[in-house]
Design a protein around this motif. Structure first.
Motif, PDB file in Angstrom:
ATOM      1  N   MET A 135       0.835  -1.197   0.000  1.00  0.00           N
ATOM      2  CA  MET A 135       0.000   0.000   0.000  1.00  0.00           C
ATOM      3  C   MET A 135       0.874   1.252   0.000  1.00  0.00           C
ATOM      4  SD  MET A 135      -2.628   1.331   2.950  1.00  0.00           S
ATOM      5  CE  MET A 135      -3.217   3.017   2.917  1.00  0.00           C
ATOM      6  N   THR A 136       0.445   2.258  -0.724  1.00  0.00           N
ATOM      7  CA  THR A 136       1.103   3.564  -0.706  1.00  0.00           C
ATOM      8  C   THR A 136       0.056   4.635  -0.504  1.00  0.00           C
ATOM      9  OG1 THR A 136       0.915   3.697  -3.118  1.00  0.00           O
ATOM     10  CG2 THR A 136       2.991   2.845  -2.218  1.00  0.00           C
ATOM     11  N   TYR A 137       0.507   5.806  -0.093  1.00  0.00           N
ATOM     12  CA  TYR A 137      -0.405   6.926   0.110  1.00  0.00           C
ATOM     13  C   TYR A 137      -0.407   7.773  -1.164  1.00  0.00           C
ATOM     14  CZ  TYR A 137       0.507   5.486   4.934  1.00  0.00           C
ATOM     15  OH  TYR A 137       0.651   4.758   6.089  1.00  0.00           O
ATOM     16  N   ASN A 138      -1.328   7.469  -2.057  1.00  0.00           N
ATOM     17  CA  ASN A 138      -1.392   8.176  -3.333  1.00  0.00           C
ATOM     18  C   ASN A 138      -2.385   9.328  -3.326  1.00  0.00           C
ATOM     19  OD1 ASN A 138       0.476   6.456  -4.635  1.00  0.00           O
ATOM     20  ND2 ASN A 138      -1.127   4.936  -4.967  1.00  0.00           N
ATOM     21  N   SER A 139      -3.403   9.222  -2.481  1.00  0.00           N
ATOM     22  CA  SER A 139      -4.447  10.244  -2.431  1.00  0.00           C
ATOM     23  C   SER A 139      -4.545  10.778  -1.008  1.00  0.00           C
ATOM     24  CB  SER A 139      -5.788   9.645  -2.869  1.00  0.00           C
ATOM     25  OG  SER A 139      -6.816  10.624  -2.848  1.00  0.00           O
ATOM     26  N   LEU A 140      -4.141  12.015  -0.826  1.00  0.00           N
ATOM     27  CA  LEU A 140      -4.129  12.643   0.494  1.00  0.00           C
ATOM     28  C   LEU A 140      -5.232  13.686   0.586  1.00  0.00           C
ATOM     29  CD1 LEU A 140      -0.281  13.231   0.844  1.00  0.00           C
ATOM     30  CD2 LEU A 140      -1.607  11.199   1.481  1.00  0.00           C
ATOM     31  N   PHE A 141      -5.635  13.982   1.818  1.00  0.00           N
ATOM     32  CA  PHE A 141      -6.745  14.909   2.051  1.00  0.00           C
ATOM     33  C   PHE A 141      -6.457  15.719   3.303  1.00  0.00           C
ATOM     34  CE2 PHE A 141     -11.183  15.431   3.901  1.00  0.00           C
ATOM     35  CZ  PHE A 141     -11.554  16.453   3.037  1.00  0.00           C
ATOM     36  N   THR A 142      -6.856  16.971   3.281  1.00  0.00           N
ATOM     37  CA  THR A 142      -6.763  17.809   4.476  1.00  0.00           C
ATOM     38  C   THR A 142      -7.956  18.744   4.534  1.00  0.00           C
ATOM     39  OG1 THR A 142      -5.304  19.256   5.766  1.00  0.00           O
ATOM     40  CG2 THR A 142      -5.406  19.666   3.395  1.00  0.00           C
TER      41      THR A 142
ATOM     42  N   THR B 249      -0.683  23.450   8.959  1.00  0.00           N
ATOM     43  CA  THR B 249      -1.288  22.207   8.483  1.00  0.00           C
ATOM     44  C   THR B 249      -0.766  21.847   7.091  1.00  0.00           C
ATOM     45  OG1 THR B 249      -3.295  22.733   9.737  1.00  0.00           O
ATOM     46  CG2 THR B 249      -3.460  20.999   8.088  1.00  0.00           C
ATOM     47  N   LEU B 250      -0.708  22.845   6.203  1.00  0.00           N
ATOM     48  CA  LEU B 250      -0.236  22.572   4.843  1.00  0.00           C
ATOM     49  C   LEU B 250       1.249  22.228   4.809  1.00  0.00           C
ATOM     50  CD1 LEU B 250      -2.072  25.148   2.547  1.00  0.00           C
ATOM     51  CD2 LEU B 250      -2.519  22.712   2.843  1.00  0.00           C
ATOM     52  N   THR B 251       2.026  22.733   5.751  1.00  0.00           N
ATOM     53  CA  THR B 251       3.445  22.375   5.807  1.00  0.00           C
ATOM     54  C   THR B 251       3.601  20.862   5.948  1.00  0.00           C
ATOM     55  OG1 THR B 251       4.107  24.499   6.751  1.00  0.00           O
ATOM     56  CG2 THR B 251       5.584  22.626   7.130  1.00  0.00           C
ATOM     57  N   HIS B 252       2.798  20.268   6.829  1.00  0.00           N
ATOM     58  CA  HIS B 252       2.856  18.819   7.026  1.00  0.00           C
ATOM     59  C   HIS B 252       2.242  18.077   5.834  1.00  0.00           C
ATOM     60  CE1 HIS B 252       4.192  18.603  11.288  1.00  0.00           C
ATOM     61  NE2 HIS B 252       3.724  19.833  11.308  1.00  0.00           N
ATOM     62  N   ALA B 253       1.098  18.550   5.354  1.00  0.00           N
ATOM     63  CA  ALA B 253       0.414  17.867   4.255  1.00  0.00           C
ATOM     64  C   ALA B 253       1.261  17.871   2.987  1.00  0.00           C
ATOM     65  CB  ALA B 253      -0.939  18.522   3.991  1.00  0.00           C
ATOM     66  N   ILE B 254       1.894  18.984   2.687  1.00  0.00           N
ATOM     67  CA  ILE B 254       2.740  19.074   1.493  1.00  0.00           C
ATOM     68  C   ILE B 254       3.953  18.161   1.624  1.00  0.00           C
ATOM     69  CG2 ILE B 254       4.273  20.613   0.200  1.00  0.00           C
ATOM     70  CD1 ILE B 254       2.249  22.868   0.769  1.00  0.00           C
ATOM     71  N   ALA B 255       4.532  18.110   2.827  1.00  0.00           N
ATOM     72  CA  ALA B 255       5.700  17.244   3.040  1.00  0.00           C
ATOM     73  C   ALA B 255       5.345  15.778   2.807  1.00  0.00           C
ATOM     74  CB  ALA B 255       6.238  17.442   4.457  1.00  0.00           C
ATOM     75  N   VAL B 256       4.176  15.349   3.274  1.00  0.00           N
ATOM     76  CA  VAL B 256       3.747  13.966   3.060  1.00  0.00           C
ATOM     77  C   VAL B 256       3.491  13.719   1.577  1.00  0.00           C
ATOM     78  CG1 VAL B 256       1.981  12.249   3.589  1.00  0.00           C
ATOM     79  CG2 VAL B 256       2.774  13.788   5.383  1.00  0.00           C
ATOM     80  N   ALA B 257       2.866  14.685   0.911  1.00  0.00           N
ATOM     81  CA  ALA B 257       2.587  14.535  -0.519  1.00  0.00           C
ATOM     82  C   ALA B 257       3.876  14.441  -1.327  1.00  0.00           C
ATOM     83  CB  ALA B 257       1.741  15.705  -1.009  1.00  0.00           C
ATOM     84  N   GLU B 258       4.865  15.260  -0.990  1.00  0.00           N
ATOM     85  CA  GLU B 258       6.146  15.211  -1.698  1.00  0.00           C
ATOM     86  C   GLU B 258       6.854  13.881  -1.476  1.00  0.00           C
ATOM     87  OE1 GLU B 258       7.367  19.968  -1.670  1.00  0.00           O
ATOM     88  OE2 GLU B 258       8.075  18.627  -0.070  1.00  0.00           O
ATOM     89  N   ALA B 259       6.815  13.385  -0.245  1.00  0.00           N
ATOM     90  CA  ALA B 259       7.509  12.142   0.070  1.00  0.00           C
ATOM     91  C   ALA B 259       6.890  10.940  -0.627  1.00  0.00           C
ATOM     92  CB  ALA B 259       7.513  11.917   1.578  1.00  0.00           C
ATOM     93  N   ASN B 260       5.584  11.021  -0.914  1.00  0.00           N
ATOM     94  CA  ASN B 260       4.881   9.891  -1.510  1.00  0.00           C
ATOM     95  C   ASN B 260       4.488  10.125  -2.970  1.00  0.00           C
ATOM     96  OD1 ASN B 260       4.081   7.853   0.866  1.00  0.00           O
ATOM     97  ND2 ASN B 260       3.981   9.933   1.668  1.00  0.00           N
ATOM     98  N   ASP B 261       4.905  11.267  -3.536  1.00  0.00           N
ATOM     99  CA  ASP B 261       4.507  11.633  -4.897  1.00  0.00           C
ATOM    100  C   ASP B 261       2.992  11.502  -5.038  1.00  0.00           C
ATOM    101  OD1 ASP B 261       4.737  12.460  -7.510  1.00  0.00           O
ATOM    102  OD2 ASP B 261       5.107  10.444  -8.292  1.00  0.00           O
ATOM    103  N   ALA B 262       2.273  12.076  -4.083  1.00  0.00           N
ATOM    104  CA  ALA B 262       0.823  11.894  -3.981  1.00  0.00           C
ATOM    105  C   ALA B 262       0.078  13.169  -4.370  1.00  0.00           C
ATOM    106  CB  ALA B 262       0.451  11.494  -2.554  1.00  0.00           C
TER     107      ALA B 262
END
Length: 279
Positions: free
Chosen positions: A1-8, A19-32
């Motif tokens: 499983m990978t995190y491809n679709s993130l939500f905030t 909040t976006l600082t964390h959300a963007i970091a997760v999205a960048e790390a997972n190419d999501a």
């Protein structure tokens, strides 16, 4: 499983950046892909207006919520425009009592929801409802970003709170992509039952399960030397210099935790690192 679709979900202009600082970091790390819901909240309670109040009062609260939504949407788009991730933003207005429906409808079609810390100074009443809606109605794991902590999309040391509950197992399974990246995952067992089926090897079956997924684990069996389980977890989190906590959410009813407190509530109040939760 990978995190491809993130939500905030953003409901307060003051919390957009953290909040976006964390959300963007997760999205960048997972190419999501990151979806952001910019929600203006009417915090008035329908049916509690003073005697003689007219529809003008109701319209005023809705208008204020609409203005909040527009400001949040502007801040979110300005921040995401500067990022390199794929994203989409949606704006809306909801009453406090109805906010869960809007959050859950979108959270259930994501792999992970990133939200701000719901408790503490300057935190609105809607944040708790948003967090619980994503966990309970959306059935989606939540990454709670600490108020002042740095994002850790690739944690090196993870504290995994384990009490053999369905909630803890759900959080463990949902967090496997993060657990596999870590250098060490400390499976923390507090006061294991003396007469339980795993009394001779607390956490052993979980460690075996995680090892088959390529997770490097250590088992830490601790005594409940402080009044609350959350106090023991927080102290151990500091001692091991953890980058993230993974734990089950709301092992007791939400009503009981709201009135008497519980591990979930205290961890979300006090944690200085991201907390990954599932129910």
């Amino acid at each position: 499983m990978t995190y491809n679709s993130l939500f905030t979900v953003l409901t307060d202009p003051a919390l957009v950046d953290e909040t976006l600082t964390h959300a963007i970091a997760v999205a960048e790390a997972n190419d999501a892909h990151l979806d952001a819901l910019c929600l203006g909240v009417d915090r008035s309670q329908t049916g509690y207006y003073y005697a003689g109040a007219s529809a003008v009062v109701l319209q005023e609260t809705i208008s204020r919520a609409q203005e909040d939504a527009e400001e949040i949407d502007r801040l979110v788009r300005a921040r995401l425009d500067k990022s390199t991730i794929r994203w989409a933003a949606e704006m809306g207005v909801a009453q406090l009592a109805d906010i869960g429906r809007h959050v859950a409808a979108r959270a259930r079609f994501s792999d992970l929801v990133t939200l701000p810390q719901p408790y503490g100074e300057g935190r609105g009443a809607e944040l708790e409802a948003v967090t619980e809606s994503a966990l309970f109605e959306g059935r989606t794991p939540v990454l709670v970003a600490p108020a002042k902590g740095a994002p850790t999309p690739n944690p090196r040391r993870i504290l995994l709170g384990w009490n053999e509950s369905p909630e803890a197992l759900a959080a463990t399974r949902a967090a496997i992509p993060l657990l596999r990246m870590a250098e060490t995952v400390h499976v923390v067992v507090i006061d294991p039952p003396m007469h339980g089926p795993n009394r001779s090897d607390p956490g052993g079956l979980l460690a075996q399960y995680l090892a088959r997924h390529g997770v490097k684990t250590e088992i830490d069996v601790l005594s409940r030397s402080l009044p609350r389980v959350s106090d023991v977890l927080l102290r151990h989190m500091t001692d091991m210099d953890a980058d993230m906590v993974v734990m089950g959410a709301y092992g007791h009813s939400r009503f009981r935790e709201a009135i008497f407190g519980g591990a979930t509530r205290y961890m979300l109040e006090q944690a200085t690192v991201p907390v990954f939760m599932a129910h």
